[in-house]
Each structure stands twice: as C-alpha cells, then as structure tokens.
Design an enzyme around this catalytic site. Sequence first.
Site, mmCIF file in Angstrom:
data_model
loop_
_atom_site.group_PDB
_atom_site.id
_atom_site.type_symbol
_atom_site.label_atom_id
_atom_site.label_comp_id
_atom_site.label_asym_id
_atom_site.label_seq_id
_atom_site.Cartn_x
_atom_site.Cartn_y
_atom_site.Cartn_z
ATOM 1 N N GLU A 37 -6.386 -1.337 -6.573
ATOM 2 C CA GLU A 37 -5.094 -0.659 -6.644
ATOM 3 C C GLU A 37 -4.833 -0.197 -8.079
ATOM 4 O O GLU A 37 -4.644 0.987 -8.347
ATOM 5 C CB GLU A 37 -3.996 -1.613 -6.183
ATOM 6 C CG GLU A 37 -2.573 -1.150 -6.407
ATOM 7 C CD GLU A 37 -1.609 -2.308 -6.212
ATOM 8 O OE1 GLU A 37 -0.904 -2.295 -5.200
ATOM 9 O OE2 GLU A 37 -1.568 -3.216 -7.077
ATOM 10 N N ASP B 207 5.049 -3.636 -1.028
ATOM 11 C CA ASP B 207 4.180 -2.518 -0.663
ATOM 12 C C ASP B 207 5.001 -1.315 -0.205
ATOM 13 O O ASP B 207 4.683 -0.162 -0.515
ATOM 14 C CB ASP B 207 3.233 -2.923 0.480
ATOM 15 C CG ASP B 207 1.862 -3.338 -0.002
ATOM 16 O OD1 ASP B 207 1.738 -3.766 -1.167
ATOM 17 O OD2 ASP B 207 0.902 -3.248 0.790
#
Length: 384
Positions: free
Chosen positions: A64, A261
């Site tokens: 990420e 998220d």
Amino acid sequence: MSAYKTGVYRNIFKEIGKTDAEIDAKIKEAVQTFFYDEEERIYHTAGDDMGYLTDTGNDDARTEGMSYGMMMCVQLDMKEEFDRIWKWSKTYMYMDEGENEGYFAWSCQTDGKKNAYGPAPDGEEFYAMALFFASHRWGDGEGIFNYSQQAKDILKACLHKGENGRPGAPMWNRENHQVLFVPGCPHTDPSYHLPHFYELFAEWTNEEDREFFAKAAEVSREFLVTTCHEKTGLNPEYANFDGSPMDKVLPWGQFGDFFSDAYRTAANIGLDAEWFGEDKGQLDVPLRMMRFFGTDLEAVRCAYKVDGTPLERPVLHPLGLLSTIAQSALAIPYSDDADSDFAEAKKWVEWFWNQPLRKGVRRYYDNCLYMFALLALSGKYRIW
C-alpha cells in the site's frame, strides 16, 4: 470536460482564494516533512539505490505505502526516489515462486524479510498505474526499469493467475469484473475500486486485457453507487459484490462499517470526477458525505455504521478521513454562490488547508492520504 480530454486540472486551492506562492510553499513543506525530515519522514533510503516507506504504526513496509510512494514521486517528478522504492519492492516484496508468484507480499520488515506471503490488490493497482505514468513521464529503461513492461506484467498476473496450470488466483473476479479484497475471496473492498485507473489500463495494458478493464471501469462506477449509502454517502470497509456491507466476521475482525479503509472511497470518486467525469450516480456521494458530517469537524473523530449510526469506537485516522473528504471536492463544480454545493465543499477544503501533517506513531496512513489530497486539490495529481 474531463482532464483526460482537456489536459486541464482544477486547482481548488486557488478557487478558494489561495495564492500560487502559498500553494507551492505548502506542497514543498509537506514533501520535505514526508520524505526527508529526520523526525517525521515516512520515506527512508536503504543502501546506495533502494528506499522504502514505513508504516509507523506497525513498523513494517507495505505494498500500500510503497505503491503510494511511487505514485507521489511520479507526480512530483522525483525519479530517484521512485526508482529506489521500486527496486526495494522488486527485491524484497516480489514473489517469483509459489501460489502467489507474480504478486507482491503485502507486508515486509524494514530489513526486507517478508512478514506474509499474501498480496493486497490495492498495492498492485497503484504499482501498475505509477509504472505506466513513469514510462510516459521519464521513458522506459532496462530490466526492472522498463516501467511499461513491468506494469503490463503486474496486470497480466492480476487477471490470469490460475489459468493454464498457473498456480494461484486472480485479483479480479473474472465474471463480474470486480476487484477482490484478496485473490480468490468472495468479497470486495470498495476503496479498491479505481475506475479512473481502469480506464487507463484499458488503453495501455496488453491488448487481450483491454476490454476487461474497460468493463471493470463501468462496473466499478455502478458498484460505488450501490455501496455508498443513499443518505449518508458512507461505504463499508468490505462489501459483498452487490454493494451491501459484508456482515461476515473475519478472523481479524468485523469490517462492514465505515472505518479506515473506507475513507479512501470518497477521494477515489473525486479523482475519477477530475480525470474522466463519467457519472453513474457516484459523483453525488461526496456531497452526501459532507452534509452528513455537517459543520462540526469533531464528527470525523467517531466511527459509524454506513447508515450513520455512531459507534463507540474512535477513528484511528481523523486526518486521513478529513483529507479524503476534502479531495472528494473535485466531484463538486465550482461556484461563487454562497448557497451553492461548492460552498459546502469549500468548507472542507479550508479545514484541510489549515491542518498540518500528523505527527507521532500513527502518522503513516493519515499522511499518505494527506499527500494525495494536497496533490489533487492543487491540480498536481495528473494523468501522465
């Protein structure tokens, strides 16, 4: 008209009255802190030609953050840092054998040792997009620095794992064109849906996969309409393919609520509005979210169910949430009318402008989202 067609990108900071000098100074200061400040940086060099971004809350490097760092670097014309991060990723995170051959291990220790041998599709998505942009901005090199070929190889693995005796599973559901939370799983993560990336993959990846990504862009925009609540605009962290919050409790917790998220979805909608402007109904989401949170900035410090029911659970990343809501202002047309929708957006952009980068052990995720919002709202998050 979309920036894809015109090459013109909104500078919302200027729209709310900030000067070029103020904007440039703010970006310069943020880049210095994020990449180079000895106390607060996320980026670190490793040896003569590698570098990594660290998740300061977990003391690891994640695909990420690594792929995010590469996207920031290509937008900022920081080729040395881009190449360092990419080489670290290929050296330590890339898996060249086993079930997940062709993917990247989602978490490694900062010395390069893998913490896990599973991938996370958001990393592959950002790696591929950043590599295509690098190819177009700087030109392809040799080996791992043949950026466009590396991007194509990643996307080929993402779609074709499990075919012709190849081990593993793809990162997209081949039947419904939705990106998966992890390869082969029966659910998705709304914040992984990046139709603005898929539009470009459909132009630049291997010929045989272009039709798939063109359809994926359409499907993702339609999915975002269904997964974002009709009143609040909030979306779950994990969702079923019909957009409903996933109610199954996984070994590591419950993820059907609006939590960490999920924050990224609004920012993604904003950037898609800027780049392509195609509206299936998802471009209304940012304004619904802004109105749900109202006039009190403290509202971003609480977690919620997607219907707006507050939870007795403080957010971990309030600056990240503020940043993504501010970035979503790209979906709201400019107006100087005090009663316009843009007046609502302006409030969030002003709040964001007045916030510094986060300090302390939890700063990684917040500051990544902050950097993207800073680039997007200044017109510097572009298609290359």
